[in-house]
Design a protein around this motif. Structure first.
Motif, PDB file in Angstrom:
ATOM      1  N   ALA A 148       0.845  -1.188   0.000  1.00  0.00           N
ATOM      2  CA  ALA A 148       0.000   0.000   0.000  1.00  0.00           C
ATOM      3  C   ALA A 148       0.882   1.240   0.000  1.00  0.00           C
ATOM      4  CB  ALA A 148      -0.905   0.001   1.236  1.00  0.00           C
ATOM      5  N   ALA A 149       0.342   2.334  -0.490  1.00  0.00           N
ATOM      6  CA  ALA A 149       1.103   3.585  -0.520  1.00  0.00           C
ATOM      7  C   ALA A 149       1.447   4.019   0.905  1.00  0.00           C
ATOM      8  CB  ALA A 149       0.307   4.670  -1.226  1.00  0.00           C
ATOM      9  N   THR A 150       2.647   4.495   1.092  1.00  0.00           N
ATOM     10  CA  THR A 150       3.074   4.950   2.412  1.00  0.00           C
ATOM     11  C   THR A 150       2.276   6.186   2.810  1.00  0.00           C
ATOM     12  OG1 THR A 150       5.292   4.131   1.969  1.00  0.00           O
ATOM     13  CG2 THR A 150       5.046   5.683   3.763  1.00  0.00           C
ATOM     14  N   VAL A 151       1.717   6.141   4.008  1.00  0.00           N
ATOM     15  CA  VAL A 151       0.878   7.250   4.453  1.00  0.00           C
ATOM     16  C   VAL A 151       1.747   8.337   5.054  1.00  0.00           C
ATOM     17  CG1 VAL A 151      -1.101   5.768   4.865  1.00  0.00           C
ATOM     18  CG2 VAL A 151       0.543   6.131   6.685  1.00  0.00           C
ATOM     19  N   PRO A 152       1.324   9.602   4.990  1.00  0.00           N
ATOM     20  CA  PRO A 152       2.075  10.685   5.634  1.00  0.00           C
ATOM     21  C   PRO A 152       2.119  10.478   7.144  1.00  0.00           C
ATOM     22  CG  PRO A 152       0.437  11.548   4.087  1.00  0.00           C
ATOM     23  CD  PRO A 152       0.150  10.101   4.252  1.00  0.00           C
ATOM     24  N   TRP A 153       3.141  11.065   7.775  1.00  0.00           N
ATOM     25  CA  TRP A 153       3.270  10.862   9.213  1.00  0.00           C
ATOM     26  C   TRP A 153       2.101  11.462   9.964  1.00  0.00           C
ATOM     27  CZ3 TRP A 153       3.171  14.997  12.410  1.00  0.00           C
ATOM     28  CH2 TRP A 153       3.555  16.247  11.909  1.00  0.00           C
ATOM     29  N   GLN A 154       1.468  12.506   9.422  1.00  0.00           N
ATOM     30  CA  GLN A 154       0.322  13.108  10.112  1.00  0.00           C
ATOM     31  C   GLN A 154      -0.830  12.118  10.238  1.00  0.00           C
ATOM     32  OE1 GLN A 154       1.973  14.409   7.571  1.00  0.00           O
ATOM     33  NE2 GLN A 154       2.329  16.606   7.795  1.00  0.00           N
ATOM     34  N   ASP A 155      -0.947  11.202   9.259  1.00  0.00           N
ATOM     35  CA  ASP A 155      -2.016  10.212   9.301  1.00  0.00           C
ATOM     36  C   ASP A 155      -1.611   8.968  10.088  1.00  0.00           C
ATOM     37  OD1 ASP A 155      -3.522  11.905   7.693  1.00  0.00           O
ATOM     38  OD2 ASP A 155      -2.855  10.963   5.826  1.00  0.00           O
ATOM     39  N   TYR A 156      -0.341   8.632  10.036  1.00  0.00           N
ATOM     40  CA  TYR A 156       0.110   7.414  10.710  1.00  0.00           C
ATOM     41  C   TYR A 156       0.181   7.601  12.224  1.00  0.00           C
ATOM     42  CZ  TYR A 156       2.762   3.130  11.472  1.00  0.00           C
ATOM     43  OH  TYR A 156       3.171   1.884  11.881  1.00  0.00           O
ATOM     44  N   PHE A 157       0.664   8.751  12.670  1.00  0.00           N
ATOM     45  CA  PHE A 157       0.739   9.038  14.102  1.00  0.00           C
ATOM     46  C   PHE A 157      -0.440   9.934  14.480  1.00  0.00           C
ATOM     47  CE2 PHE A 157       5.209   8.519  12.706  1.00  0.00           C
ATOM     48  CZ  PHE A 157       5.489   7.361  13.404  1.00  0.00           C
ATOM     49  N   ALA A 158      -1.495   9.293  14.971  1.00  0.00           N
ATOM     50  CA  ALA A 158      -2.756  10.003  15.195  1.00  0.00           C
ATOM     51  C   ALA A 158      -2.818  10.705  16.540  1.00  0.00           C
ATOM     52  CB  ALA A 158      -3.932   9.020  15.082  1.00  0.00           C
ATOM     53  N   GLU A 159      -1.883  10.445  17.453  1.00  0.00           N
ATOM     54  CA  GLU A 159      -1.893  11.081  18.768  1.00  0.00           C
ATOM     55  C   GLU A 159      -1.642  12.583  18.621  1.00  0.00           C
ATOM     56  OE1 GLU A 159      -2.090  12.315  22.190  1.00  0.00           O
ATOM     57  OE2 GLU A 159      -2.061  10.115  22.303  1.00  0.00           O
ATOM     58  N   PRO A 160      -2.586  13.437  19.041  1.00  0.00           N
ATOM     59  CA  PRO A 160      -2.408  14.894  18.866  1.00  0.00           C
ATOM     60  C   PRO A 160      -1.153  15.433  19.539  1.00  0.00           C
ATOM     61  CG  PRO A 160      -4.695  14.373  19.427  1.00  0.00           C
ATOM     62  CD  PRO A 160      -3.907  13.118  19.600  1.00  0.00           C
ATOM     63  N   ARG A 161      -0.835  14.912  20.730  1.00  0.00           N
ATOM     64  CA  ARG A 161       0.367  15.404  21.410  1.00  0.00           C
ATOM     65  C   ARG A 161       1.630  15.017  20.650  1.00  0.00           C
ATOM     66  NH1 ARG A 161      -0.673  12.807  27.204  1.00  0.00           N
ATOM     67  NH2 ARG A 161      -1.221  11.105  25.793  1.00  0.00           N
ATOM     68  N   ALA A 196      -3.789   3.365  18.110  1.00  0.00           N
ATOM     69  CA  ALA A 196      -3.151   2.305  17.325  1.00  0.00           C
ATOM     70  C   ALA A 196      -2.630   2.856  15.997  1.00  0.00           C
ATOM     71  CB  ALA A 196      -4.136   1.169  17.066  1.00  0.00           C
ATOM     72  N   MET A 197      -1.529   2.300  15.543  1.00  0.00           N
ATOM     73  CA  MET A 197      -0.964   2.667  14.244  1.00  0.00           C
ATOM     74  C   MET A 197      -1.428   1.670  13.194  1.00  0.00           C
ATOM     75  SD  MET A 197       2.897   3.782  15.387  1.00  0.00           S
ATOM     76  CE  MET A 197       2.973   2.954  16.973  1.00  0.00           C
ATOM     77  N   ALA A 198      -1.736   2.159  12.014  1.00  0.00           N
ATOM     78  CA  ALA A 198      -2.281   1.320  10.960  1.00  0.00           C
ATOM     79  C   ALA A 198      -1.250   0.296  10.513  1.00  0.00           C
ATOM     80  CB  ALA A 198      -2.715   2.176   9.774  1.00  0.00           C
ATOM     81  N   PRO A 199      -1.694  -0.926  10.165  1.00  0.00           N
ATOM     82  CA  PRO A 199      -0.752  -1.924   9.640  1.00  0.00           C
ATOM     83  C   PRO A 199      -0.202  -1.480   8.284  1.00  0.00           C
ATOM     84  CG  PRO A 199      -3.017  -2.696   9.434  1.00  0.00           C
ATOM     85  CD  PRO A 199      -3.069  -1.442  10.257  1.00  0.00           C
ATOM     86  N   LEU A 200       1.054  -1.818   8.031  1.00  0.00           N
ATOM     87  CA  LEU A 200       1.731  -1.411   6.796  1.00  0.00           C
ATOM     88  C   LEU A 200       2.207  -2.640   6.037  1.00  0.00           C
ATOM     89  CD1 LEU A 200       3.943   1.566   8.058  1.00  0.00           C
ATOM     90  CD2 LEU A 200       1.889   1.715   6.655  1.00  0.00           C
ATOM     91  N   PRO A 201       1.563  -2.995   4.917  1.00  0.00           N
ATOM     92  CA  PRO A 201       2.111  -4.069   4.081  1.00  0.00           C
ATOM     93  C   PRO A 201       3.484  -3.671   3.558  1.00  0.00           C
ATOM     94  CG  PRO A 201      -0.159  -3.534   3.448  1.00  0.00           C
ATOM     95  CD  PRO A 201       0.308  -2.458   4.370  1.00  0.00           C
ATOM     96  N   ALA A 202       4.429  -4.595   3.601  1.00  0.00           N
ATOM     97  CA  ALA A 202       5.801  -4.269   3.219  1.00  0.00           C
ATOM     98  C   ALA A 202       5.999  -4.226   1.712  1.00  0.00           C
ATOM     99  CB  ALA A 202       6.764  -5.284   3.827  1.00  0.00           C
ATOM    100  N   GLY A 203       5.217  -5.022   0.971  1.00  0.00           N
ATOM    101  CA  GLY A 203       5.399  -5.031  -0.477  1.00  0.00           C
ATOM    102  C   GLY A 203       6.660  -5.761  -0.877  1.00  0.00           C
ATOM    103  N   LEU A 204       7.289  -5.348  -1.956  1.00  0.00           N
ATOM    104  CA  LEU A 204       8.473  -5.993  -2.499  1.00  0.00           C
ATOM    105  C   LEU A 204       9.718  -5.184  -2.175  1.00  0.00           C
ATOM    106  CD1 LEU A 204       7.053  -6.940  -6.021  1.00  0.00           C
ATOM    107  CD2 LEU A 204       7.183  -8.381  -3.987  1.00  0.00           C
ATOM    108  N   PRO A 205      10.872  -5.841  -2.038  1.00  0.00           N
ATOM    109  CA  PRO A 205      12.110  -5.087  -1.794  1.00  0.00           C
ATOM    110  C   PRO A 205      12.406  -4.043  -2.865  1.00  0.00           C
ATOM    111  CG  PRO A 205      12.440  -7.424  -1.355  1.00  0.00           C
ATOM    112  CD  PRO A 205      11.075  -7.297  -1.968  1.00  0.00           C
ATOM    113  N   SER A 206      11.985  -4.289  -4.098  1.00  0.00           N
ATOM    114  CA  SER A 206      12.245  -3.317  -5.164  1.00  0.00           C
ATOM    115  C   SER A 206      11.535  -1.999  -4.911  1.00  0.00           C
ATOM    116  CB  SER A 206      11.809  -3.894  -6.518  1.00  0.00           C
ATOM    117  OG  SER A 206      10.432  -4.245  -6.491  1.00  0.00           O
ATOM    118  N   ASP A 207      10.466  -2.022  -4.094  1.00  0.00           N
ATOM    119  CA  ASP A 207       9.762  -0.775  -3.779  1.00  0.00           C
ATOM    120  C   ASP A 207      10.647   0.189  -2.997  1.00  0.00           C
ATOM    121  OD1 ASP A 207       7.518  -1.832  -4.980  1.00  0.00           O
ATOM    122  OD2 ASP A 207       6.676  -2.583  -3.098  1.00  0.00           O
ATOM    123  N   LEU A 208      11.626  -0.367  -2.264  1.00  0.00           N
ATOM    124  CA  LEU A 208      12.486   0.483  -1.453  1.00  0.00           C
ATOM    125  C   LEU A 208      13.324   1.428  -2.296  1.00  0.00           C
ATOM    126  CD1 LEU A 208      13.784  -2.106   1.178  1.00  0.00           C
ATOM    127  CD2 LEU A 208      11.979  -0.421   1.462  1.00  0.00           C
TER     128      LEU A 208
END
Length: 469
Positions: free
Chosen positions: A46-59, A265-277
């Motif tokens: 899946a497309a990497t989400v921005p940190w604002q969406d991944y880390f939902a804790e306001p503080r 909770a942080m959303a699960p992140l499918p890793a995909g393929l090494p070539s994506d890196l």
């Protein structure tokens, strides 16, 4: 200057964008398997989400924004971009002639008569402009461009690392608060145990050994509390360094009573393929740009074996008298091309070429190492993701079992069935199990942060092809 010489000079200028000796760039094959061992069934990520969406804790979001604005290492990375941009602009300017206002005055003996004569001239001049027949200047410009792009990616990599470091620092503080609260509760319980044991000793029901054991366990709890208070202060200082300022007051006051279990909770992140890196990770893109720059340096080193042609020209007014500089008929121009063909340089050019080729070999190895490191980091995070959940569940069940054991041990001791040593052992085991629950939960959350970072989470998109203005 004759008309023929002028024609030759203009023809030379027309070849400014001539041949290039830069080797054709081919991206090295990624030295990693085609899939991760723990995610072989995944076809894509899946497309990497921005940190604002991944880390939902306001503080936590507030802390990350503060760090991005104030962190000094990130500020240095931004200034490195500006420095690399300026270097590229200098190299690009070398492709074009520099025009300036020149004024000369001389006094010398005349040829034949030996009489002293004066010469004055004023005009526009181009001094020693190198005509880039063989692409030496263009190769240096391409190297500077690659270095600029590498520096830009270095800044992106620094941002990814900073976001992950702040998130880990925040989770560590939450764990510290939970451990401190647990230690305070344990100390209070053990102080109460000392009080009850003292009463039982006074009543002749308990021995002095029981009382001393209760005292020892209480002092151990005090030592643990002091240690955790110190670690809490150190962790806050480390986070403040990342933020570039002290922890905000509203965040510090809100930490009291915080628990890791309450963190969003942080959303699960499918890793995909090494070539994506190759396209996600800015540190890999940085290493590739450094490889492209090393490749361009070979072109510049090769071009040094060929003639270096430069042009000096001046157009203006000249006169033997200062008062006649701007009179009619004093205008003129001169064009003076020069050529330098290296014949003997004691092996300097060959050594420079060998050095450039060795630098490219080093850059290839560093690029491949960056890919292998990224693969390892993702694999480690995936291994943690697969096992830390089970470990946390088992640790929680152990803590529940130890809590039940403590209740039974206390009941047996009060009824005189077991010794006070069994009760103390149950208390120690429960405290250790509760601490382990917090530590495993922290490792589980930090592993999710590590996976997000390893996948290039929050990094800006690739900038290859963009040139600074």
């Amino acid at each position: 200057m004759t008309k023929r010489s002028t024609t030759i000079a203009l023809a030379a200028a027309a070849l400014l964008a001539g041949c290039s000796f830069i080797p054709t760039y081919e991206r090295p094959a990624a030295p990693v398997p085609v899939a991760y061992a723990t995610t072989a069934t995944q076809a894509s990520a899946a497309a990497t989400v921005p940190w604002q969406d991944y880390f939902a804790e306001p503080r936590l979001q507030q802390l990350i924004e503060t760090a991005l604005a104030n962190n000094r290492d990130l500020r240095v990375a931004v200034l490195n971009i500006e420095q690399a941009r300026a270097t590229f602009q200098v190299r690009r300017a070398d492709l074009y002639p520099g025009v300036g206002l020149a004024a000369n005055a001389s006094r010398a003996p005349a040829t034949g008569t030996g009489d002293l004569t004066n010469s004055f001239n004023v005009g526009l001049a181009i001094s020693a402009w190198e005509i880039d027949f063989f692409g030496r200047v263009s190769s240096l410009k391409e190297q500077a461009l690659a270095q600029y792009l590498a520096t830009e990616e270095g800044r992106n990599a620094a941002q990814v690392s900073l976001v992950a470091a702040v998130a880990n620092g925040w989770l560590t503080l939450l764990a510290d608060e939970e451990l401190l609260d647990l230690s305070r509760q344990t100390l209070a319980s053990r102080e109460e145990s000392v009080r009850l044991t003292q009463l039982r000793l006074d009543a002749g029901v308990a021995s002095e050994l029981d009382y001393r054991q209760a005292q020892s366990l209480t002092q151990a709890a005090k030592a643990t509390l002091a240690q955790q208070q110190r670690q809490r202060a150190l962790d806050e200082n480390a986070l403040a360094l990342l933020l570039g300022q002290a922890l905000p007051d509203n965040v510090r006051t809100s930490l009291a009573g915080s628990r890791l279990a309450d963190a969003p909770a942080m959303a699960p992140l499918p890793a995909g393929l090494p070539s994506d890196l190759l396209t996600r990770r800015p540190d890999i893109r940085q290493a590739e740009q450094q490889l492209i720059g090393a490749n361009a340096n070979i072109g510049a080193a090769r071009a040094a074996f060929f003639p270096r042609i430069s042009l000096t020209t001046q157009a203006g007014t000249a006169s033997g008298e200062l008062s006649g500089l701007f009179k009619s008929g004093s205008w003129g121009f001169s064009i003076a091309p020069s050529l330098l063909l290296p014949i003997f340089d004691a092996g300097r050019n060959q050594a420079n070429l060998d050095s450039a080729q060795a630098s490219r070999g080093i850059a290839i190895a560093q690029y491949e190492k960056a890919i292998q490191t990224a693969f390892r980091e993702v694999s480690d995070a995936l291994a943690g993701q697969a096992t830390l959940g089970e470990q946390a569940q088992a640790q929680q069940l152990q803590a529940e079992a130890e809590s039940a054991r403590l209740q039974l041990a206390d009941l047996r001791y009060r009824n005189g069935v077991s010794s006070y040593l069994d009760l103390l052992d149950a208390q120690r085991s429960l405290f250790a199990a509760q601490q382990a629950v917090v530590q495993v939960r922290l490792a589980q959350l930090q592993n999710q942060v590590s996976l997000y970072k390893a996948l290039g989470g929050g990094a800006p998109g690739t900038i290859t092809g963009n040139t600074p203005s």
